[in-house]
Motif scaffolding. Sequence first.
Motif, PDB file in Angstrom:
ATOM      1  N   GLY A  57      -2.822  76.734  50.361  1.00 12.92           N
ATOM      2  CA  GLY A  57      -2.769  78.182  50.574  1.00 12.92           C
ATOM      3  C   GLY A  57      -4.045  78.783  51.122  1.00 12.92           C
ATOM      4  N   ARG A  86      12.073  71.538  50.525  1.00 16.52           N
ATOM      5  CA  ARG A  86      10.714  72.080  50.705  1.00 16.52           C
ATOM      6  C   ARG A  86      10.741  73.408  51.473  1.00 16.52           C
ATOM      7  NH1 ARG A  86       6.861  68.067  49.388  1.00 16.52           N
ATOM      8  NH2 ARG A  86       7.642  65.939  49.518  1.00 16.52           N
ATOM      9  N   ASP A 115       9.136  76.223  51.090  1.00 19.53           N
ATOM     10  CA  ASP A 115       7.812  76.766  51.438  1.00 19.53           C
ATOM     11  C   ASP A 115       7.235  76.044  52.658  1.00 19.53           C
ATOM     12  OD1 ASP A 115       7.930  78.577  49.349  1.00 19.53           O
ATOM     13  OD2 ASP A 115       6.720  77.339  47.992  1.00 19.53           O
ATOM     14  N   ARG A 126       8.819  77.398  55.849  1.00 19.00           N
ATOM     15  CA  ARG A 126       8.196  78.668  56.271  1.00 19.00           C
ATOM     16  C   ARG A 126       6.833  78.405  56.929  1.00 19.00           C
ATOM     17  NH1 ARG A 126      10.681  80.854  51.544  1.00 19.00           N
ATOM     18  NH2 ARG A 126       8.890  80.287  50.278  1.00 19.00           N
TER      19      ARG A 126
END
Length: 156
Positions: A96, A127, A129, A132
Amino acid sequence: MDEIIFRSATIDDLSALVTMLADDALGSVRESADDLGPYRAAFAEIDNDPRQELLVAERHGAVVGTAQLSILPGLARKGAVRAQIEAVRVDRPLRGHGLGSQLIEECVRRAREHGCTLVQLTSHASRVDAHRFYDKLGFEASHVGFKLTLADSSNH
């Protein structure tokens, strides 16, 4: 984020790489750092193949990310050479913070150096995330993937 160095992996990085591969819901059931033997054999094969590159991201001397880049010549698309990105992982505390984007950008840069006209990757359907993340980087979800398991990978 501090400066990240991208380089080819060495056998000394193997334990850190396997630990990162195992550090998520899917990897925790597929990978195990308890026996590095199968990973050593795979590493040697990858390391000896000029069309394979196992990358690491290093920060302050520690391995904090990895990806495998495979160069695939083909007849399709008028003989286009494409790159396949596999096994992208970032150390949990750094997720992140942009390291994954830097790692993918480095893979794309190296793919261009190899004369590739296309970069592709797959991501497990669960998956969300990651999907994205790849979409944000400009990757297009253009295909449906299929797999056929031929052998239990723990047997070799």
